[in-house]
Design a protein around this motif. Structure first.
Motif, mmCIF file in Angstrom:
data_model
loop_
_atom_site.group_PDB
_atom_site.id
_atom_site.type_symbol
_atom_site.label_atom_id
_atom_site.label_comp_id
_atom_site.label_asym_id
_atom_site.label_seq_id
_atom_site.Cartn_x
_atom_site.Cartn_y
_atom_site.Cartn_z
ATOM 1 N N ASP A 1 0.842 -1.197 0.000
ATOM 2 C CA ASP A 1 0.000 0.000 0.000
ATOM 3 C C ASP A 1 0.880 1.252 0.000
ATOM 4 O OD1 ASP A 1 0.967 -0.034 2.580
ATOM 5 O OD2 ASP A 1 -0.989 0.070 3.547
ATOM 6 N N THR A 2 2.107 1.090 -0.484
ATOM 7 C CA THR A 2 3.067 2.180 -0.561
ATOM 8 C C THR A 2 2.546 3.289 -1.478
ATOM 9 O OG1 THR A 2 4.860 0.601 -0.263
ATOM 10 C CG2 THR A 2 5.451 2.752 -1.154
ATOM 11 N N ALA A 3 2.669 4.534 -1.034
ATOM 12 C CA ALA A 3 2.234 5.682 -1.833
ATOM 13 C C ALA A 3 3.307 6.048 -2.865
ATOM 14 C CB ALA A 3 1.958 6.874 -0.921
ATOM 15 N N PHE A 4 2.883 6.666 -3.946
ATOM 16 C CA PHE A 4 3.785 7.188 -4.977
ATOM 17 C C PHE A 4 3.836 8.706 -4.856
ATOM 18 C CE2 PHE A 4 3.849 3.075 -6.611
ATOM 19 C CZ PHE A 4 4.508 2.972 -7.824
ATOM 20 N N TRP A 5 4.853 9.312 -5.464
ATOM 21 C CA TRP A 5 4.986 10.764 -5.515
ATOM 22 C C TRP A 5 5.636 11.152 -6.827
ATOM 23 C CZ3 TRP A 5 9.983 12.891 -3.195
ATOM 24 C CH2 TRP A 5 10.953 11.909 -3.133
ATOM 25 N N MET A 6 5.768 12.443 -7.101
ATOM 26 C CA MET A 6 6.148 12.906 -8.436
ATOM 27 C C MET A 6 7.446 13.716 -8.492
ATOM 28 S SD MET A 6 3.885 12.000 -10.777
ATOM 29 C CE MET A 6 3.682 13.295 -11.996
ATOM 30 N N LYS A 7 8.325 13.570 -7.527
ATOM 31 C CA LYS A 7 9.580 14.314 -7.559
ATOM 32 C C LYS A 7 10.271 14.119 -8.909
ATOM 33 C CE LYS A 7 13.991 14.863 -5.269
ATOM 34 N NZ LYS A 7 14.868 14.408 -4.198
ATOM 35 N N ASN A 8 10.638 15.203 -9.527
ATOM 36 C CA ASN A 8 11.362 15.216 -10.810
ATOM 37 C C ASN A 8 10.558 14.673 -11.992
ATOM 38 O OD1 ASN A 8 13.668 16.351 -9.612
ATOM 39 N ND2 ASN A 8 14.347 14.340 -8.960
ATOM 40 N N THR A 9 9.265 14.498 -11.843
ATOM 41 C CA THR A 9 8.423 14.109 -12.977
ATOM 42 C C THR A 9 7.750 15.375 -13.486
ATOM 43 O OG1 THR A 9 8.094 11.921 -12.043
ATOM 44 C CG2 THR A 9 6.571 12.601 -13.775
ATOM 45 N N TYR B 1 -3.947 2.198 -9.056
ATOM 46 C CA TYR B 1 -3.468 1.125 -8.204
ATOM 47 C C TYR B 1 -4.373 -0.074 -8.480
ATOM 48 C CZ TYR B 1 -0.799 4.680 -5.647
ATOM 49 O OH TYR B 1 0.083 5.676 -5.281
ATOM 50 N N VAL B 2 -3.775 -1.220 -8.809
ATOM 51 C CA VAL B 2 -4.511 -2.394 -9.284
ATOM 52 C C VAL B 2 -4.113 -3.610 -8.455
ATOM 53 C CG1 VAL B 2 -4.961 -3.840 -11.314
ATOM 54 C CG2 VAL B 2 -4.526 -1.386 -11.610
ATOM 55 N N ASP B 3 -5.116 -4.376 -7.996
ATOM 56 C CA ASP B 3 -4.809 -5.554 -7.177
ATOM 57 C C ASP B 3 -4.417 -6.754 -8.029
ATOM 58 O OD1 ASP B 3 -7.203 -6.816 -8.028
ATOM 59 O OD2 ASP B 3 -8.243 -6.448 -6.132
ATOM 60 N N SER B 4 -4.090 -7.854 -7.394
ATOM 61 C CA SER B 4 -3.598 -9.041 -8.103
ATOM 62 C C SER B 4 -4.630 -9.662 -9.041
ATOM 63 C CB SER B 4 -3.092 -10.085 -7.112
ATOM 64 O OG SER B 4 -4.129 -10.477 -6.241
ATOM 65 N N ALA B 5 -5.901 -9.371 -8.844
ATOM 66 C CA ALA B 5 -6.958 -9.880 -9.720
ATOM 67 C C ALA B 5 -7.235 -8.943 -10.888
ATOM 68 C CB ALA B 5 -8.239 -10.093 -8.910
ATOM 69 N N GLY B 6 -6.548 -7.798 -10.946
ATOM 70 C CA GLY B 6 -6.758 -6.839 -12.026
ATOM 71 C C GLY B 6 -7.809 -5.791 -11.711
ATOM 72 N N LYS B 7 -8.308 -5.772 -10.481
ATOM 73 C CA LYS B 7 -9.331 -4.805 -10.088
ATOM 74 C C LYS B 7 -8.666 -3.490 -9.683
ATOM 75 C CE LYS B 7 -13.148 -4.181 -6.856
ATOM 76 N NZ LYS B 7 -13.866 -4.801 -5.727
ATOM 77 N N VAL B 8 -9.182 -2.380 -10.237
ATOM 78 C CA VAL B 8 -8.657 -1.062 -9.915
ATOM 79 C C VAL B 8 -9.070 -0.695 -8.488
ATOM 80 C CG1 VAL B 8 -8.658 1.386 -10.528
ATOM 81 C CG2 VAL B 8 -8.693 -0.354 -12.346
ATOM 82 N N VAL B 9 -8.078 -0.531 -7.625
ATOM 83 C CA VAL B 9 -8.299 -0.183 -6.224
ATOM 84 C C VAL B 9 -8.622 1.302 -6.106
ATOM 85 C CG1 VAL B 9 -7.186 -0.051 -3.949
ATOM 86 C CG2 VAL B 9 -6.796 -2.033 -5.432
ATOM 87 N N SER B 10 -7.876 2.130 -6.853
ATOM 88 C CA SER B 10 -8.112 3.562 -6.854
ATOM 89 C C SER B 10 -7.429 4.204 -8.053
ATOM 90 C CB SER B 10 -7.626 4.218 -5.555
ATOM 91 O OG SER B 10 -6.225 4.089 -5.427
ATOM 92 N N ILE B 11 -7.898 5.404 -8.381
ATOM 93 C CA ILE B 11 -7.315 6.217 -9.449
ATOM 94 C C ILE B 11 -7.158 7.618 -8.880
ATOM 95 C CG2 ILE B 11 -7.590 7.176 -11.768
ATOM 96 C CD1 ILE B 11 -9.462 4.790 -12.377
ATOM 97 N N ASP C 1 4.051 15.460 -2.546
ATOM 98 C CA ASP C 1 2.939 14.900 -1.782
ATOM 99 C C ASP C 1 2.757 13.422 -2.120
ATOM 100 O OD1 ASP C 1 2.431 17.402 -0.668
ATOM 101 O OD2 ASP C 1 0.939 17.903 -2.195
ATOM 102 N N ALA C 2 2.604 12.615 -1.098
ATOM 103 C CA ALA C 2 2.339 11.187 -1.303
ATOM 104 C C ALA C 2 0.930 11.007 -1.844
ATOM 105 C CB ALA C 2 2.503 10.445 0.015
ATOM 106 N N VAL C 3 0.780 10.139 -2.842
ATOM 107 C CA VAL C 3 -0.524 9.820 -3.426
ATOM 108 C C VAL C 3 -0.875 8.406 -2.976
ATOM 109 C CG1 VAL C 3 -1.843 9.575 -5.558
ATOM 110 C CG2 VAL C 3 -0.071 11.326 -5.398
ATOM 111 N N PRO C 4 -1.749 8.285 -1.972
ATOM 112 C CA PRO C 4 -2.047 6.966 -1.397
ATOM 113 C C PRO C 4 -2.915 6.103 -2.310
ATOM 114 C CG PRO C 4 -3.420 8.619 -0.378
ATOM 115 C CD PRO C 4 -2.484 9.354 -1.300
ATOM 116 N N SER C 5 -2.870 4.802 -2.052
ATOM 117 C CA SER C 5 -3.656 3.852 -2.843
ATOM 118 C C SER C 5 -5.036 3.607 -2.251
ATOM 119 C CB SER C 5 -2.920 2.519 -2.944
ATOM 120 O OG SER C 5 -2.737 1.969 -1.650
ATOM 121 N N TYR C 6 -5.213 3.848 -0.977
ATOM 122 C CA TYR C 6 -6.473 3.578 -0.272
ATOM 123 C C TYR C 6 -6.820 2.093 -0.271
ATOM 124 C CZ TYR C 6 -6.763 8.605 -0.732
ATOM 125 O OH TYR C 6 -6.476 9.949 -0.687
ATOM 126 N N GLY C 7 -5.796 1.251 -0.346
ATOM 127 C CA GLY C 7 -5.987 -0.191 -0.300
ATOM 128 C C GLY C 7 -4.755 -0.902 -0.837
#
Length: 98
Positions: free
Chosen positions: A21-29, A37-47, A56-62
Motif C-alpha cells: 500500500d506504498t504511496a507514490f509521488w512525483m519528484k522530478n516528474t 493502483y490495481v490488485d492481483s486480480a486486475g481490479k482497480v483499487v483507486s485512481i 505529496d504522497a498519493v495513497p492507494s487507499y488499499g
C-alpha cells in the motif's frame, strides 16, 4: 522521473511481488499523470491525479500489486473507474509472482 512526455495511449507499470500500500509521488516528474493502483486480480483499487514535481504522497487507499501511470485524464477518457477490472498480461503477472 525526468520525463518530459508520455506517448498517447502509453503508460508505465510498476510490478510488485507482494501486495503493498506504498504511496507514490512525483519528484522530478515533469508531466501530470493519473495513477491506477490495481490488485492481483486486475481490479482497480483507486485512481488519482498526480501533479508534476509534487512531493505529496498519493495513497492507494488499499492494497495493490500493480501501479500504472497514464497521461493525466487518460483513465477517465478510457472509462476506467475504481472497481474496473483490467487484464494484466501474463508475462507481467509472472513477474509479480502470480
Amino acid at each position: 522521473m525526468q520525463r518530459d512526455s508520455l506517448a498517447a495511449g502509453a503508460g508505465m507499470i510498476f510490478v510488485f511481488t507482494q501486495d503493498t500500500d506504498t504511496a507514490f509521488w512525483m519528484k522530478n516528474t515533469r508531466i501530470p499523470l493519473d495513477i491506477l493502483y490495481v490488485d492481483s486480480a486486475g481490479k482497480v483499487v483507486s485512481i488519482s491525479p498526480m501533479k508534476p514535481y509534487s512531493l505529496d504522497a498519493v495513497p492507494s487507499y488499499g492494497s495493490y500489486r500493480f501501479a500504472i501511470e497514464l497521461n493525466a485524464g487518460e483513465a477517465a477518457a478510457t472509462g476506467l473507474t475504481k472497481g474496473s477490472v483490467i487484464t494484466i498480461p501474463a508475462d507481467v503477472r509472472v513477474k509479480a509472482g502470480l
